[in-house]
Design a protein around this motif. Structure first.
Motif, PDB file in Angstrom:
ATOM      1  N   HIS A   1      26.368  12.453  32.990  1.00  0.00           N
ATOM      2  CA  HIS A   1      26.858  13.813  32.729  1.00  0.00           C
ATOM      3  C   HIS A   1      27.463  14.431  33.989  1.00  0.00           C
ATOM      4  O   HIS A   1      28.480  15.145  33.915  1.00  0.00           O
ATOM      5  CB  HIS A   1      25.722  14.691  32.209  1.00  0.00           C
ATOM      6  N   LEU A   2      26.844  14.142  35.131  1.00  0.00           N
ATOM      7  CA  LEU A   2      27.385  14.651  36.388  1.00  0.00           C
ATOM      8  C   LEU A   2      28.766  14.075  36.640  1.00  0.00           C
ATOM      9  O   LEU A   2      29.691  14.790  37.058  1.00  0.00           O
ATOM     10  CB  LEU A   2      26.443  14.296  37.538  1.00  0.00           C
ATOM     11  N   SER A   3      28.942  12.805  36.372  1.00  0.00           N
ATOM     12  CA  SER A   3      30.234  12.148  36.550  1.00  0.00           C
ATOM     13  C   SER A   3      31.279  12.727  35.600  1.00  0.00           C
ATOM     14  O   SER A   3      32.439  12.949  35.980  1.00  0.00           O
ATOM     15  CB  SER A   3      30.075  10.643  36.323  1.00  0.00           C
ATOM     16  N   GLN A   4      30.877  12.982  34.352  1.00  0.00           N
ATOM     17  CA  GLN A   4      31.798  13.570  33.373  1.00  0.00           C
ATOM     18  C   GLN A   4      32.256  14.959  33.824  1.00  0.00           C
ATOM     19  O   GLN A   4      33.425  15.321  33.683  1.00  0.00           O
ATOM     20  CB  GLN A   4      31.116  13.660  32.008  1.00  0.00           C
ATOM     21  N   GLU A   5      31.316  15.714  34.366  1.00  0.00           N
ATOM     22  CA  GLU A   5      31.632  17.054  34.863  1.00  0.00           C
ATOM     23  C   GLU A   5      32.677  16.980  35.970  1.00  0.00           C
ATOM     24  O   GLU A   5      33.670  17.713  35.960  1.00  0.00           O
ATOM     25  CB  GLU A   5      30.341  17.700  35.382  1.00  0.00           C
ATOM     26  N   GLU A   6      32.481  16.078  36.908  1.00  0.00           N
ATOM     27  CA  GLU A   6      33.430  15.922  38.009  1.00  0.00           C
ATOM     28  C   GLU A   6      34.787  15.443  37.507  1.00  0.00           C
ATOM     29  O   GLU A   6      35.839  15.886  37.995  1.00  0.00           O
ATOM     30  CB  GLU A   6      32.870  14.940  39.037  1.00  0.00           C
ATOM     31  N   ASP A   7      34.776  14.531  36.524  1.00  0.00           N
ATOM     32  CA  ASP A   7      36.031  14.008  35.976  1.00  0.00           C
ATOM     33  C   ASP A   7      36.840  15.104  35.294  1.00  0.00           C
ATOM     34  O   ASP A   7      38.069  15.181  35.455  1.00  0.00           O
ATOM     35  CB  ASP A   7      35.746  12.878  34.973  1.00  0.00           C
ATOM     36  N   GLU A   8      36.161  15.974  34.527  1.00  0.00           N
ATOM     37  CA  GLU A   8      36.867  17.038  33.820  1.00  0.00           C
ATOM     38  C   GLU A   8      37.464  18.048  34.804  1.00  0.00           C
ATOM     39  O   GLU A   8      38.594  18.499  34.637  1.00  0.00           O
ATOM     40  CB  GLU A   8      35.917  17.757  32.850  1.00  0.00           C
ATOM     41  N   ILE A   9      36.704  18.379  35.835  1.00  0.00           N
ATOM     42  CA  ILE A   9      37.221  19.310  36.846  1.00  0.00           C
ATOM     43  C   ILE A   9      38.416  18.712  37.569  1.00  0.00           C
ATOM     44  O   ILE A   9      39.419  19.383  37.823  1.00  0.00           O
ATOM     45  CB  ILE A   9      36.103  19.686  37.845  1.00  0.00           C
ATOM     46  N   GLN A  10      38.330  17.391  37.879  1.00  0.00           N
ATOM     47  CA  GLN A  10      39.433  16.723  38.555  1.00  0.00           C
ATOM     48  C   GLN A  10      40.684  16.706  37.673  1.00  0.00           C
ATOM     49  O   GLN A  10      41.802  16.904  38.161  1.00  0.00           O
ATOM     50  CB  GLN A  10      39.041  15.299  38.931  1.00  0.00           C
TER      51      GLN A  10
ATOM     52  N   ALA B   1      40.385  22.830  30.025  1.00  0.00           N
ATOM     53  CA  ALA B   1      39.525  23.917  30.515  1.00  0.00           C
ATOM     54  C   ALA B   1      38.291  24.077  29.633  1.00  0.00           C
ATOM     55  O   ALA B   1      37.182  24.297  30.138  1.00  0.00           O
ATOM     56  CB  ALA B   1      40.313  25.227  30.558  1.00  0.00           C
ATOM     57  N   VAL B   2      38.485  23.961  28.325  1.00  0.00           N
ATOM     58  CA  VAL B   2      37.340  24.047  27.410  1.00  0.00           C
ATOM     59  C   VAL B   2      36.360  22.903  27.669  1.00  0.00           C
ATOM     60  O   VAL B   2      35.145  23.085  27.668  1.00  0.00           O
ATOM     61  CB  VAL B   2      37.817  24.039  25.941  1.00  0.00           C
ATOM     62  N   ASN B   3      36.900  21.710  27.927  1.00  0.00           N
ATOM     63  CA  ASN B   3      36.041  20.562  28.233  1.00  0.00           C
ATOM     64  C   ASN B   3      35.280  20.766  29.541  1.00  0.00           C
ATOM     65  O   ASN B   3      34.116  20.374  29.664  1.00  0.00           O
ATOM     66  CB  ASN B   3      36.877  19.272  28.304  1.00  0.00           C
ATOM     67  N   VAL B   4      35.953  21.367  30.513  1.00  0.00           N
ATOM     68  CA  VAL B   4      35.290  21.666  31.789  1.00  0.00           C
ATOM     69  C   VAL B   4      34.130  22.634  31.560  1.00  0.00           C
ATOM     70  O   VAL B   4      33.013  22.416  32.044  1.00  0.00           O
ATOM     71  CB  VAL B   4      36.292  22.275  32.798  1.00  0.00           C
ATOM     72  N   LEU B   5      34.417  23.689  30.819  1.00  0.00           N
ATOM     73  CA  LEU B   5      33.379  24.683  30.560  1.00  0.00           C
ATOM     74  C   LEU B   5      32.202  24.062  29.808  1.00  0.00           C
ATOM     75  O   LEU B   5      31.039  24.327  30.119  1.00  0.00           O
ATOM     76  CB  LEU B   5      33.957  25.848  29.753  1.00  0.00           C
ATOM     77  N   LYS B   6      32.532  23.211  28.849  1.00  0.00           N
ATOM     78  CA  LYS B   6      31.488  22.540  28.075  1.00  0.00           C
ATOM     79  C   LYS B   6      30.646  21.646  28.983  1.00  0.00           C
ATOM     80  O   LYS B   6      29.416  21.607  28.889  1.00  0.00           O
ATOM     81  CB  LYS B   6      32.126  21.712  26.962  1.00  0.00           C
ATOM     82  N   SER B   7      31.288  20.951  29.885  1.00  0.00           N
ATOM     83  CA  SER B   7      30.568  20.012  30.751  1.00  0.00           C
ATOM     84  C   SER B   7      29.663  20.723  31.745  1.00  0.00           C
ATOM     85  O   SER B   7      28.607  20.213  32.110  1.00  0.00           O
ATOM     86  CB  SER B   7      31.564  19.110  31.503  1.00  0.00           C
ATOM     87  N   ILE B   8      30.065  21.923  32.192  1.00  0.00           N
ATOM     88  CA  ILE B   8      29.267  22.596  33.221  1.00  0.00           C
ATOM     89  C   ILE B   8      28.249  23.567  32.642  1.00  0.00           C
ATOM     90  O   ILE B   8      27.363  24.037  33.351  1.00  0.00           O
ATOM     91  CB  ILE B   8      30.166  23.353  34.229  1.00  0.00           C
ATOM     92  N   THR B   9      28.363  23.870  31.351  1.00  0.00           N
ATOM     93  CA  THR B   9      27.416  24.827  30.770  1.00  0.00           C
ATOM     94  C   THR B   9      26.554  24.235  29.659  1.00  0.00           C
ATOM     95  O   THR B   9      25.386  24.595  29.519  1.00  0.00           O
ATOM     96  CB  THR B   9      28.164  26.042  30.192  1.00  0.00           C
ATOM     97  N   VAL B  10      27.124  23.330  28.871  1.00  0.00           N
ATOM     98  CA  VAL B  10      26.397  22.788  27.725  1.00  0.00           C
ATOM     99  C   VAL B  10      25.870  21.390  27.998  1.00  0.00           C
ATOM    100  O   VAL B  10      24.686  21.095  27.853  1.00  0.00           O
ATOM    101  CB  VAL B  10      27.289  22.779  26.463  1.00  0.00           C
ATOM    102  N   ASN B  11      26.767  20.523  28.450  1.00  0.00           N
ATOM    103  CA  ASN B  11      26.395  19.127  28.658  1.00  0.00           C
ATOM    104  C   ASN B  11      26.290  18.751  30.132  1.00  0.00           C
ATOM    105  O   ASN B  11      26.200  17.588  30.476  1.00  0.00           O
ATOM    106  CB  ASN B  11      27.420  18.200  27.985  1.00  0.00           C
ATOM    107  N   GLY B  12      26.366  19.766  31.003  1.00  0.00           N
ATOM    108  CA  GLY B  12      26.348  19.464  32.435  1.00  0.00           C
ATOM    109  C   GLY B  12      25.006  18.926  32.899  1.00  0.00           C
ATOM    110  O   GLY B  12      24.002  18.991  32.203  1.00  0.00           O
ATOM    111  N   SER B  13      24.999  18.384  34.117  1.00  0.00           N
ATOM    112  CA  SER B  13      23.798  17.756  34.658  1.00  0.00           C
ATOM    113  C   SER B  13      22.636  18.738  34.733  1.00  0.00           C
ATOM    114  O   SER B  13      21.494  18.394  34.445  1.00  0.00           O
ATOM    115  CB  SER B  13      24.101  17.188  36.052  1.00  0.00           C
ATOM    116  N   LYS B  14      22.907  20.001  35.103  1.00  0.00           N
ATOM    117  CA  LYS B  14      21.836  20.981  35.189  1.00  0.00           C
ATOM    118  C   LYS B  14      21.235  21.235  33.808  1.00  0.00           C
ATOM    119  O   LYS B  14      20.022  21.338  33.645  1.00  0.00           O
ATOM    120  CB  LYS B  14      22.386  22.286  35.772  1.00  0.00           C
ATOM    121  N   ALA B  15      22.121  21.348  32.799  1.00  0.00           N
ATOM    122  CA  ALA B  15      21.632  21.570  31.439  1.00  0.00           C
ATOM    123  C   ALA B  15      20.807  20.378  30.961  1.00  0.00           C
ATOM    124  O   ALA B  15      19.792  20.534  30.283  1.00  0.00           O
ATOM    125  CB  ALA B  15      22.808  21.822  30.499  1.00  0.00           C
ATOM    126  N   VAL B  16      21.259  19.169  31.298  1.00  0.00           N
ATOM    127  CA  VAL B  16      20.533  17.966  30.880  1.00  0.00           C
ATOM    128  C   VAL B  16      19.142  17.950  31.497  1.00  0.00           C
ATOM    129  O   VAL B  16      18.132  17.708  30.819  1.00  0.00           O
ATOM    130  CB  VAL B  16      21.312  16.691  31.272  1.00  0.00           C
TER     131      VAL B  16
END
Length: 466
Positions: free
Chosen positions: A158-167, A112-127
């Motif tokens: 980053h978008l792929s990582q975000e999807e992978d973490e959510i999955q 869950a922490v990785n998901v949050l990190k991917s969508i808020t810090v390292n997510g595609s929108k942030a990038v």
């Protein structure tokens, strides 16, 4: 000491609906029937205005589901809306309520922490935001026209990582659901939360917890929540329509009859003195219904009014004057200035009559007996305040406030019948004011009551004149 809170209602395991004063059983069973048939991920709104029993409904629903061995938990969103990230709150709630293995708990929290990190810090929108110049303006097309292959690759990685973490999180939640068969999360008080928190929570539920057999049931006032969202995005934004995208089903609770509502309050939360007798309960119910109907009080108004009246009834000064205490509590809730002027005997009777909406009332014998009783209360209030004024003069003054010339005869009739029952001395009246002002309650008792009311009623303001 008991206060009018939903948490006070007892729900026995062997008779869940024993104290169902608002007739919610059938509505609970309807939503349970839907839940038992669902297998897809689902979000259900239980929609009703404040003070109409949503929390009690969810508690009945929780008890009914537990009796059917369906895993269910209750989450009060308002108690947590100081937190900036509802996503982690929901994850923590789910694993703490539904997971028995500590290793599973730790793993899901880590993901869950990785998901949050991917969508808020390292997510595609942030990038993308980090790559945009401070002032893009008309150069946006030029900017994207010059995006290098390396930058494009980073964005999609980053978008792929975000999807992978959510999955990964959804897979773990699926395993957790399989162990529990079905998981139902009841979320209450969403309409009392900050709009930003509510929006974030709904978005996370819909897009991340989209897992089979996980069902969210949210108790809220959708209209009120929609207005709050419009306040964030602008008045022209349709906040209510925005909410439609998040809910698969909406259940609109029946508005309880005000008689049921008052009866429930009176039966469950009686104070001392003569309110505890059946006859006086009936009187308070009758007066309460009159005020509710004629003054167009909302469920929220009724609950707050009864709370303050209930507190006043606990005062050592309340005596046998509860109807008058209720009348003055209504006035004080409406206008502290008018109430203060009544105490100082400097009020305008026209203002009081306008507030009470007497102008449009025509007394019709027994049908308006309660109206006459309220006039008797006002008559005796004026008589006690102005000892030099005669009863006949007050009757003339009261009857002039009605358009119908025959009102004087009706008023005289009912005053002769009831005025001695509620006759007041100046000392009685001073005691009534003290009770309405919540004097005669110990500081310890008052602090306990005030804290409970603030927690249970949010914006209700209770002040002591001590």
């Amino acid at each position: 000491m008991k206060l009018p809170t939903d948490q006070d209602i007892d729900i026995p395991n062997d008779d869940i609906y024993l104290n169902d004063k608002l007739s919610r059983e059938l509505e609970v069973l309807n939503i349970v029937e839907l839940i038992t048939k669902l297998s897809n991920p689902c979000t259900i709104a239980v929609d009703s205005s404040w003070g109409t029993g949503k929390t009690t409904f969810l508690r009945f629903l929780q008890a009914e589901l537990q009796q059917r061995d369906i895993k269910v938990s209750y989450f009060n969103a308002w108690e947590k809306d100081f937190d900036k990230e509802p996503f982690l709150l929901i994850v923590n709630h789910i694993v703490s309520k539904f997971s028995e293995k500590e290793s599973d708990v730790r793993e899901i929290k880590k993901i869950a922490v990785n998901v949050l990190k991917s969508i808020t810090v390292n997510g595609s929108k942030a990038v993308i935001n980090s790559l945009l110049p401070a002032k893009v303006g008309d150069n946006l097309i030029d900017f994207f026209g010059n995006v290098t292959e390396e930058i494009a690759s980073d964005i999609f990685e980053h978008l792929s990582q975000e999807e992978d973490e959510i999955q990964r999180l959804q897979e773990k939640l699926t395993l957790l659901v399989e162990k529990n068969n079905k998981m139902v999360i009841l979320i209450d008080e969403l309409d009392r939360c900050k709009p930003s928190f509510s929006i974030e929570l709904l978005e996370r539920i819909k897009h991340i917890f989209n897992t089979p057999n996980i069902i969210f049931v949210l108790g809220t006032d959708l209209d009120q929540l929609g207005k709050a969202i419009s306040g964030v995005y602008g008045e022209s934004y349709d906040g209510r329509k925005y909410l439609d995208r998040f809910f698969d089903f909406e259940f609109n609770l029946n508005i309880p009859t005000y008689e049921d509502f008052w009866q429930s309050l009176i039966e469950n939360y009686t104070g001392k003195n003569d309110i505890e007798t059946l006859n006086n309960k009936s009187d308070i119910l009758t007066y309460g219904l009159w005020f509710t109907q004629h003054l167009h009080l909302s469920a929220r108004d009724v609950k707050r009014l009864y709370t303050k009246f209930y507190l006043a009834s606990l005062s050592e000064y309340s005596g046998n004057n509860l109807p008058l205490i209720l009348l003055l509590s209504v006035v004080k809730n409406h206008s502290k200035a008018l109430y203060t002027n009544i105490k100082l005997n400097s009020f305008n009777l026209d203002e009081l009559f306008e507030f009470m909406k007497f102008k449009n009332i025509t007394l019709m014998h027994t049908n308006d007996e309660i109206t006459s009783k309220i006039l008797v209360l006002i008559h005796n209030l004026l008589l006690a305040n102005q000892s030099e004024v005669k009863s006949s003069e007050i009757i003339d003054l009261l009857s002039k406030n009605f358009a119908n010339p025959s009102m004087k005869a009706f008023i005289e009739h009912f005053l002769e019948r009831y005025k001695d029952d509620d006759k007041l001395s100046i000392d009685d009246l001073e005691s009534v004011y003290k009770a309405v002002d919540l004097q005669g309650i110990s500081h310890k008792q008052f602090a306990s009551v005030s804290a409970s009311i603030q927690t249970s009623f949010g914006q209700a303001t209770i002040t002591s004149s001590n």
